[in-house]
Design a protein around this motif. Structure first.
Motif, PDB file in Angstrom:
ATOM      1  N   LEU A 128     -18.207 -12.481  24.125  1.00  0.00           N
ATOM      2  CA  LEU A 128     -18.838 -11.692  25.181  1.00  0.00           C
ATOM      3  C   LEU A 128     -19.256 -12.571  26.353  1.00  0.00           C
ATOM      4  N   ALA A 129     -19.804 -13.746  26.058  1.00  0.00           N
ATOM      5  CA  ALA A 129     -20.248 -14.641  27.129  1.00  0.00           C
ATOM      6  C   ALA A 129     -19.103 -15.013  28.063  1.00  0.00           C
ATOM      7  N   GLN A 130     -17.885 -15.022  27.547  1.00  0.00           N
ATOM      8  CA  GLN A 130     -16.726 -15.384  28.362  1.00  0.00           C
ATOM      9  C   GLN A 130     -16.312 -14.266  29.310  1.00  0.00           C
ATOM     10  N   VAL A 131     -16.614 -13.011  28.978  1.00  0.00           N
ATOM     11  CA  VAL A 131     -16.146 -11.888  29.801  1.00  0.00           C
ATOM     12  C   VAL A 131     -17.263 -11.212  30.584  1.00  0.00           C
ATOM     13  N   ARG A 165     -20.168 -10.376  33.212  1.00  0.00           N
ATOM     14  CA  ARG A 165     -20.494 -10.729  34.590  1.00  0.00           C
ATOM     15  C   ARG A 165     -21.949 -11.170  34.729  1.00  0.00           C
ATOM     16  N   PHE A 166     -22.684 -11.120  33.630  1.00  0.00           N
ATOM     17  CA  PHE A 166     -24.091 -11.496  33.625  1.00  0.00           C
ATOM     18  C   PHE A 166     -24.337 -12.479  32.480  1.00  0.00           C
ATOM     19  N   PRO A 167     -25.346 -13.338  32.621  1.00  0.00           N
ATOM     20  CA  PRO A 167     -25.604 -14.326  31.576  1.00  0.00           C
ATOM     21  C   PRO A 167     -25.832 -13.688  30.213  1.00  0.00           C
ATOM     22  N   ALA A 168     -25.368 -14.366  29.183  1.00  0.00           N
ATOM     23  CA  ALA A 168     -25.546 -13.938  27.800  1.00  0.00           C
ATOM     24  C   ALA A 168     -25.749 -15.181  26.941  1.00  0.00           C
ATOM     25  N   PRO A 169     -26.500 -15.080  25.856  1.00  0.00           N
ATOM     26  CA  PRO A 169     -26.721 -16.248  24.991  1.00  0.00           C
ATOM     27  C   PRO A 169     -25.413 -16.758  24.400  1.00  0.00           C
ATOM     28  N   GLU A 170     -25.347 -18.060  24.226  1.00  0.00           N
ATOM     29  CA  GLU A 170     -24.177 -18.666  23.592  1.00  0.00           C
ATOM     30  C   GLU A 170     -24.600 -19.358  22.301  1.00  0.00           C
ATOM     31  N   PRO A 171     -23.812 -19.230  21.237  1.00  0.00           N
ATOM     32  CA  PRO A 171     -24.176 -19.846  19.955  1.00  0.00           C
ATOM     33  C   PRO A 171     -24.159 -21.365  20.040  1.00  0.00           C
ATOM     34  N   VAL A 172     -25.113 -21.971  19.335  1.00  0.00           N
ATOM     35  CA  VAL A 172     -25.250 -23.430  19.355  1.00  0.00           C
ATOM     36  C   VAL A 172     -25.117 -24.030  17.957  1.00  0.00           C
ATOM     37  N   ALA A 173     -25.779 -23.431  16.965  1.00  0.00           N
ATOM     38  CA  ALA A 173     -25.757 -24.002  15.608  1.00  0.00           C
ATOM     39  C   ALA A 173     -26.132 -22.934  14.594  1.00  0.00           C
ATOM     40  N   LEU A 174     -25.760 -23.204  13.330  1.00  0.00           N
ATOM     41  CA  LEU A 174     -26.184 -22.377  12.204  1.00  0.00           C
ATOM     42  C   LEU A 174     -27.002 -23.228  11.249  1.00  0.00           C
ATOM     43  N   ALA A 227     -18.348  -2.187  32.514  1.00  0.00           N
ATOM     44  CA  ALA A 227     -16.948  -2.177  32.957  1.00  0.00           C
ATOM     45  C   ALA A 227     -16.247  -3.479  32.596  1.00  0.00           C
ATOM     46  N   ALA A 228     -16.944  -4.601  32.729  1.00  0.00           N
ATOM     47  CA  ALA A 228     -16.336  -5.892  32.400  1.00  0.00           C
ATOM     48  C   ALA A 228     -16.014  -5.976  30.905  1.00  0.00           C
ATOM     49  N   LEU A 229     -16.888  -5.460  30.069  1.00  0.00           N
ATOM     50  CA  LEU A 229     -16.613  -5.466  28.629  1.00  0.00           C
ATOM     51  C   LEU A 229     -15.424  -4.572  28.310  1.00  0.00           C
ATOM     52  N   ARG A 230     -15.366  -3.405  28.950  1.00  0.00           N
ATOM     53  CA  ARG A 230     -14.263  -2.487  28.699  1.00  0.00           C
ATOM     54  C   ARG A 230     -12.916  -3.089  29.091  1.00  0.00           C
ATOM     55  N   GLU A 231     -12.927  -3.976  30.071  1.00  0.00           N
ATOM     56  CA  GLU A 231     -11.685  -4.599  30.521  1.00  0.00           C
ATOM     57  C   GLU A 231     -11.200  -5.699  29.584  1.00  0.00           C
ATOM     58  N   ALA A 232     -12.066  -6.168  28.685  1.00  0.00           N
ATOM     59  CA  ALA A 232     -11.682  -7.234  27.763  1.00  0.00           C
ATOM     60  C   ALA A 232     -10.657  -6.720  26.748  1.00  0.00           C
ATOM     61  N   GLU A 233      -9.776  -7.597  26.316  1.00  0.00           N
ATOM     62  CA  GLU A 233      -8.735  -7.230  25.360  1.00  0.00           C
ATOM     63  C   GLU A 233      -9.322  -6.975  23.966  1.00  0.00           C
ATOM     64  N   THR A 234      -8.916  -5.882  23.350  1.00  0.00           N
ATOM     65  CA  THR A 234      -9.305  -5.646  21.959  1.00  0.00           C
ATOM     66  C   THR A 234      -8.468  -6.485  20.997  1.00  0.00           C
ATOM     67  N   ARG A 235      -7.324  -6.967  21.447  1.00  0.00           N
ATOM     68  CA  ARG A 235      -6.394  -7.775  20.630  1.00  0.00           C
ATOM     69  C   ARG A 235      -6.049  -7.059  19.325  1.00  0.00           C
ATOM     70  N   GLY A 236      -5.830  -5.757  19.436  1.00  0.00           N
ATOM     71  CA  GLY A 236      -5.406  -4.984  18.279  1.00  0.00           C
ATOM     72  C   GLY A 236      -6.517  -4.614  17.323  1.00  0.00           C
TER      73      GLY A 236
END
Length: 298
Positions: free
Chosen positions: A78-81, A83-92, A134-143
């Protein structure tokens, strides 16, 4: 009061011990519990740039780890697609110090959750929200297709849960009227193929600065779903005027719009009674959403 019968409580001391033992590069950073209306995780600040999320409901450690890994993949996608900042994973992190499950660390986003800075009357916020969806909807579902769990698939699959919600809400809501409404909403046909969706656009997951959208939280549910699913935000987050701005900007037809209302109704019915004592802010959100839906259908 705890929110769940199987809730696992976490303290700052526990978090400090886990970080010192497992992620010592951050052991000198201040740890603060965030006061949150969230219902799934306890969230702690680690210094100024990170946050740690600890699942609240007791579950098998291996199953929890699988969920956290999937959420990390979804959040990164999600962070890649977005248009607004979103948290990115760092560690588990791993179980330890008396805490029985894996846990996660992600980047921290500045901003104010919309619980505390209500943007519901802002047309500009509605336009921002539409741009995000709209930006999320434009992202590929990749099947990929909807997984079959939670909201976002077939409305009638939730009939059993809705019946429980109606029974539990007899002393809280006008259940007779709400049952009648569900009998209509549940029969709405599917509007289109799955699109990528956030899946839980409620006030606690949206950050604002002024009256503009500045970030989106809880992104681990990003995945394919009913294209109407993210329209729950119209009812959870917006007043009538901005709600229409969102609809026009996204170009929603009547069926898609009505299904978005149906998913918002399903979610709101659950949170009103379940959190009425343990999380009053969440319960009030559900009541407000139902009020907006009822008003729009008059």
């Amino acid at each position: 009061m705890t929110m769940h019968d199987d809730q696992v409580d976490v303290t700052t001391e526990t978090v400090a011990t886990l970080i010192q033992e497992q992620l010592p590069q951050w052991s000198g950073k201040e740890i603060r519990l965030l006061q949150s209306t969230g219902t799934v995780n306890a969230v702690f600040r680690i210094g100024n740039d990170l946050s740690a999320r600890f699942p609240l409901r007791l579950a098998d450690a291996a199953e929890t780890l699988a969920v956290l890994k999937q959420e990390a993949r979804a959040s990164a996608e999600l962070a890649q697609v977005s248009r607004f900042p979103a948290p990115e994973p760092v560690a588990l992190g791993e179980p330890g110090a008396g805490y029985p499950m894996p846990w996660s660390v992600q980047t921290w986003l500045p901003g104010t959750v919309s619980w505390d800075a209500d943007p519901s009357g802002s047309d500009a916020f509605a336009q921002d929200l539409a741009a995000f969806i709209a930006a999320l909807r434009e992202a590929e579902t990749r099947g990929r297709h909807f997984s079959g769990e939670g909201r976002g698939g077939v409305l009638t699959h939730h009939d059993g849960w809705m019946e429980k919600c109606f029974e539990e809400s007899e002393e809280l809501l006008d259940v007779r009227r709400l049952r009648h409404m569900w009998s209509h909403l549940r029969e709405l046909p599917r509007a289109g193929a799955d699109v990528m969706s956030h899946g839980d656009l409620i006030p606690g997951n949206v950050l604002v600065t002024g009256d503009r959208l500045s970030g989106v939280l809880d992104t681990g549910g990003f995945g394919p779903a009913d294209p109407a699913l993210d329209l729950v935000s119209a009812w959870h987050l917006l007043q009538r005027g901005p709600r229409e701005v969102l609809r026009r900007t996204l170009g929603c037809d009547d069926l898609e719009w009505e299904r978005g209302r149906a998913w918002a109704f399903q979610q709101a019915m659950g949170v009103v009674w379940y959190y009425v004592e343990s999380n009053p802010a969440m319960s009030r959100m559900g009541r407000r959403t139902l009020d907006r839906i009822l008003e729009a259908m008059e």
